[in-house]
Design a protein around this motif. Structure first.
Motif, mmCIF file in Angstrom:
data_model
loop_
_atom_site.group_PDB
_atom_site.id
_atom_site.type_symbol
_atom_site.label_atom_id
_atom_site.label_comp_id
_atom_site.label_asym_id
_atom_site.label_seq_id
_atom_site.Cartn_x
_atom_site.Cartn_y
_atom_site.Cartn_z
ATOM 1 N N ARG A 116 -8.303 4.892 4.864
ATOM 2 C CA ARG A 116 -7.956 4.703 3.455
ATOM 3 C C ARG A 116 -7.767 3.218 3.129
ATOM 4 N NH1 ARG A 116 -3.678 7.316 3.729
ATOM 5 N NH2 ARG A 116 -2.104 5.675 3.538
ATOM 6 N N THR A 157 0.841 -1.184 0.000
ATOM 7 C CA THR A 157 0.000 0.000 0.000
ATOM 8 C C THR A 157 0.876 1.233 0.000
ATOM 9 O OG1 THR A 157 -1.754 1.182 1.184
ATOM 10 C CG2 THR A 157 -0.133 0.035 2.523
ATOM 11 N N ARG A 183 2.633 4.432 1.310
ATOM 12 C CA ARG A 183 3.183 4.773 2.626
ATOM 13 C C ARG A 183 3.521 3.554 3.471
ATOM 14 N NH1 ARG A 183 5.363 9.348 3.743
ATOM 15 N NH2 ARG A 183 4.619 9.363 5.881
ATOM 16 N N CYS A 184 3.594 2.366 2.845
ATOM 17 C CA CYS A 184 4.046 1.200 3.601
ATOM 18 C C CYS A 184 5.575 1.222 3.670
ATOM 19 C CB CYS A 184 3.564 -0.100 2.961
ATOM 20 S SG CYS A 184 4.348 -0.492 1.373
ATOM 21 N N ILE A 205 2.818 0.029 8.447
ATOM 22 C CA ILE A 205 2.385 1.391 8.125
ATOM 23 C C ILE A 205 3.356 2.393 8.748
ATOM 24 C CG2 ILE A 205 0.457 3.015 8.168
ATOM 25 C CD1 ILE A 205 -1.334 0.651 8.901
ATOM 26 N N ALA A 219 -4.921 6.842 7.626
ATOM 27 C CA ALA A 219 -4.364 5.693 6.894
ATOM 28 C C ALA A 219 -5.273 4.480 7.014
ATOM 29 C CB ALA A 219 -2.970 5.369 7.413
ATOM 30 N N ASP A 238 3.122 5.541 8.939
ATOM 31 C CA ASP A 238 2.431 6.601 9.669
ATOM 32 C C ASP A 238 2.093 6.213 11.096
ATOM 33 O OD1 ASP A 238 2.384 8.473 7.597
ATOM 34 O OD2 ASP A 238 0.659 7.506 6.664
ATOM 35 N N LYS A 258 -2.828 10.876 11.569
ATOM 36 C CA LYS A 258 -2.330 10.265 10.340
ATOM 37 C C LYS A 258 -2.653 8.777 10.296
ATOM 38 C CE LYS A 258 1.454 13.190 8.721
ATOM 39 N NZ LYS A 258 2.862 13.180 8.271
#
Length: 355
Positions: free
Chosen positions: A103, A8, A10-11, A87, A100, A89, A96
């Motif tokens: 999403r 995904t 931002r992974c 993740i 995430a 974030d 955040k």
């Protein structure tokens, strides 16, 4: 075994790549030892099958979408392992993480469906946030990097957290802690589970990875205090840090702050997540770690300097809480022979400013 690696935006992309590298290494070791065919196959999947951009900015193109992976029935469910992404974030602001997870809700739903129909899942580090959102931690603790613990507890207060273990296998759920070697520990665990202990040892030697790595507690021992807005508790923390060598009377500490002992313990626990006594113990261990890192003081002197008259008692406490002896900690994190030790940081707050 078929490993489905979920990707995904931002992974932590390096974790996905190192997982694949590790599986390739295990297949090589297995075949070199006389195996007839590879033990592992893998596929990468994103939510829509399109390219993703990990937090490092490098584009990754998956093999398929999660729905295509879900619909593929060629491999029995008990031979499939879905690895959810870590993740980045999750170590940032809580807002955040909430954004995430919102999403990624379509991915969370498919992972939950995969598990409910009998599939296996695994998380590396903050992938535990996704498994928790899928409701898979009702009966077992979640593992993750220690920097993510506070955010996780605030988002999932009913889920138990384990930041002390390197890896936990709950049957159809496998969790690993965070850090650079987290995926390699998952790979070696799979090697022993699907292959053999010899394969895990051979793979560890080939990748030059510790089969039994340093406990996560050793890395978090000198971490800074978690932020909070209770000035009275911050003042108490500063006073504790200034008097690590001295005996501490909690009743007197509360009186000095013009608060009852019961209120003091309640507010301290609420602000920091630990009791005043546990916090004091943590700070004494933290100071001992700093001295081991930056001085040549003996263990007896270090124990005395942080308020323990009995060296053997402190040694037992140190090993129990950090998972290693004082000598091992110094070997791992201390200055090298011939180098000049740096002054140990005391990390003492300005008490007058807080008073």
């Amino acid at each position: 075994m078929k490993v489905v690696i979920l990707l995904t935006d931002r992974c932590v992309g390096s974790m996905a790549m190192s997982l694949i590298d590790g599986l390739i290494t295990l297949n090589y070791c297995h075949l070199k030892a006389g195996g007839e065919r590879p033990l592992f196959e893998w596929v990468t999947a994103s939510m829509d099958g399109k390219a993703v951009t990990p937090f490092n900015g490098m584009t990754l193109m998956p093999d398929c979408s999660i729905h295509q992976a879900f619909a593929d029935t060629r491999t029995p469910l008990d031979e499939q392992l879905w690895v959810v992404p870590s993740i980045y974030d999750a170590i940032s602001r809580q807002s955040k993480i909430v954004d995430a997870l919102a999403r990624l809700q379509p991915m969370v739903d498919v992972v939950a469906d995969h598990y409910q129909r009998g599939g296996r899942v695994a998380s590396c580090c903050t992938g535990s946030f996704l498994l928790a959102a899928a409701g898979l931690f009702d009966h077992c603790p979640a593992l993750m990097h220690w920097r993510s613990e506070l955010n996780f507890r605030q988002l999932f207060p009913r889920v138990r957290v384990d930041t002390r273990s390197v890896l936990a296998d709950y049957g159809r759920i496998v969790c690993t802690t965070g850090g650079a070697q987290t995926t390699y520990q998952l790979v070696l665990h799979l090697a022993e589970k699907v292959g053999s202990r010899d394969l895990a040892l051979t793979g560890a030697k080939m990748m030059q990875v510790d089969r039994f790595p340093t406990p996560p507690t050793a890395f978090s021992a000198t971490d800074d205090d978690k932020p909070h807005n209770d000035d009275l508790v911050r003042l108490a923390q500063a006073r504790f840090r200034e008097s690590l060598h001295d005996p501490v009377n909690m009743e007197l500490a509360a009186q000095q702050l013009n608060i009852s002992s019961r209120q003091f313990k309640r507010r301290f626990q609420q602000a920091t997540g630990v009791s005043p006594l546990k916090y004091l113990q943590k700070e004494r261990l933290k100071r001992a770690c700093q001295l081991l890192e930056n001085s040549r003081l003996t263990s007896a002197r270090i124990a005395f300097d942080v308020g323990y008259q009995d060296e053997s008692n402190f040694r037992r406490l140190f090993k129990r809480e950090l998972g290693m002896t004082m000598e091992k900690y110094r070997d791992q994190f201390g200055f090298q022979p011939g180098s000049q030790p740096a002054p140990a940081s005391t990390h003492v707050a300005d008490v007058q400013a807080l008073s």
